[in-house]
Design a protein around this motif. Structure first.
Motif, PDB file in Angstrom:
ATOM      1  N   ASN A 159      57.078 -30.118 -60.267  1.00 37.38           N
ATOM      2  CA  ASN A 159      56.538 -30.979 -59.206  1.00 37.38           C
ATOM      3  C   ASN A 159      55.862 -30.146 -58.123  1.00 37.38           C
ATOM      4  O   ASN A 159      54.793 -30.507 -57.625  1.00 37.38           O
ATOM      5  N   ILE A 160      56.446 -29.024 -57.771  1.00 37.88           N
ATOM      6  CA  ILE A 160      55.858 -28.151 -56.746  1.00 37.88           C
ATOM      7  C   ILE A 160      54.560 -27.584 -57.269  1.00 37.88           C
ATOM      8  O   ILE A 160      53.548 -27.540 -56.560  1.00 37.88           O
ATOM      9  N   SER A 161      54.534 -27.183 -58.537  1.00 32.07           N
ATOM     10  CA  SER A 161      53.309 -26.619 -59.124  1.00 32.07           C
ATOM     11  C   SER A 161      52.212 -27.680 -59.155  1.00 32.07           C
ATOM     12  O   SER A 161      51.047 -27.403 -58.885  1.00 32.07           O
ATOM     13  N   LEU A 162      52.575 -28.916 -59.504  1.00 28.75           N
ATOM     14  CA  LEU A 162      51.570 -29.994 -59.545  1.00 28.75           C
ATOM     15  C   LEU A 162      51.011 -30.294 -58.167  1.00 28.75           C
ATOM     16  O   LEU A 162      49.817 -30.528 -57.990  1.00 28.75           O
ATOM     17  N   LYS A 163      51.870 -30.284 -57.150  1.00 29.70           N
ATOM     18  CA  LYS A 163      51.438 -30.574 -55.773  1.00 29.70           C
ATOM     19  C   LYS A 163      50.503 -29.463 -55.291  1.00 29.70           C
ATOM     20  O   LYS A 163      49.511 -29.729 -54.638  1.00 29.70           O
ATOM     21  N   GLU A 164      50.832 -28.208 -55.602  1.00 29.22           N
ATOM     22  CA  GLU A 164      49.992 -27.086 -55.188  1.00 29.22           C
ATOM     23  C   GLU A 164      48.660 -27.139 -55.923  1.00 29.22           C
ATOM     24  O   GLU A 164      47.596 -26.832 -55.371  1.00 29.22           O
ATOM     25  N   TYR A 165      48.648 -27.553 -57.168  1.00 21.79           N
ATOM     26  CA  TYR A 165      47.425 -27.635 -57.961  1.00 21.79           C
ATOM     27  C   TYR A 165      46.514 -28.749 -57.439  1.00 21.79           C
ATOM     28  O   TYR A 165      45.309 -28.627 -57.425  1.00 21.79           O
ATOM     29  N   ALA A 166      47.197 -29.822 -56.981  1.00 21.22           N
ATOM     30  CA  ALA A 166      46.452 -30.962 -56.452  1.00 21.22           C
ATOM     31  C   ALA A 166      45.773 -30.640 -55.153  1.00 21.22           C
ATOM     32  O   ALA A 166      44.794 -31.254 -54.774  1.00 21.22           O
TER      33      ALA A 166
END
Length: 179
Positions: free
Chosen positions: A171-178
């Protein structure tokens, strides 16, 4: 660290050594335990006490040793225990022959075997030890099963926690990617 003495032996120390060793012989104890007891009392090693006993003191107390052995034998006969520590009826044929210095008759062998047949689990003190060991085994087996269940639950909790941590990381990786 205790300091062990290495000075010359006194007559009083020799006397203490002899008294303790003779007491242990009389009571059925070992000479090694006597040497350890004297060693502690005199701040000497058990080996030094054993060496002193065997090289010097024992020769002066031959009569005392024989008397102590005789007293030990009499005491054991009173309570029905052979010098091996076993009850009198539990003597092996070899022990009986060597201790009595007499020929064993066929009848004595038969009586011995009949006695063994009557007590298949051995003398009473061995039965008690066996019962205690069985109880301890049962207790340890139950404890082992309990610990295995706890370990399995802990492993399952660990896997679940790792799964949660992995999802949080995703979830943290997805938020940073977004961003």
């Amino acid at each position: 660290m205790t300091i062990t003495r290495q000075d010359a032996w006194t007559q009083d120390e020799d006397l203490l050594l002899a008294e303790v060793v003779l007491r242990h012989i009389r009571d059925g104890g070992t000479q090694l335990s006597a040497f350890e007891e004297v060693g502690k009392a005199l701040s000497r090693t058990a080996a030094a006490c054993g060496f002193r006993w065997n090289s010097y003191v024992r020769k002066q107390y031959q009569a005392g040793i024989e008397l102590a052995k005789k007293q030990r034998k009499e005491l054991r006969q009173k309570i029905g225990i052979h010098s091996s520590g076993l009850p009198q009826h539990a003597l092996t044929i070899e022990e009986k022959t060597s201790s009595d210095q007499a020929e064993l008759t066929l009848r004595e062998v038969i009586q011995f075997l009949e006695q063994l047949e009557k007590e298949p689990a051995g003398p009473a003190y061995l039965r008690e030890e066996l019962a205690d060991a069985k109880h301890q085994l049962k207790s340890l087996t139950e404890e082992n099963e309990h610990l295995k269940r706890q370990l399995k639950m802990t492993e399952e909790d660990y896997r679940a926690l790792i799964g949660i941590v992995e999802r949080v990381k995703q979830n943290i990786s997805l938020k940073e990617y977004a961003k």
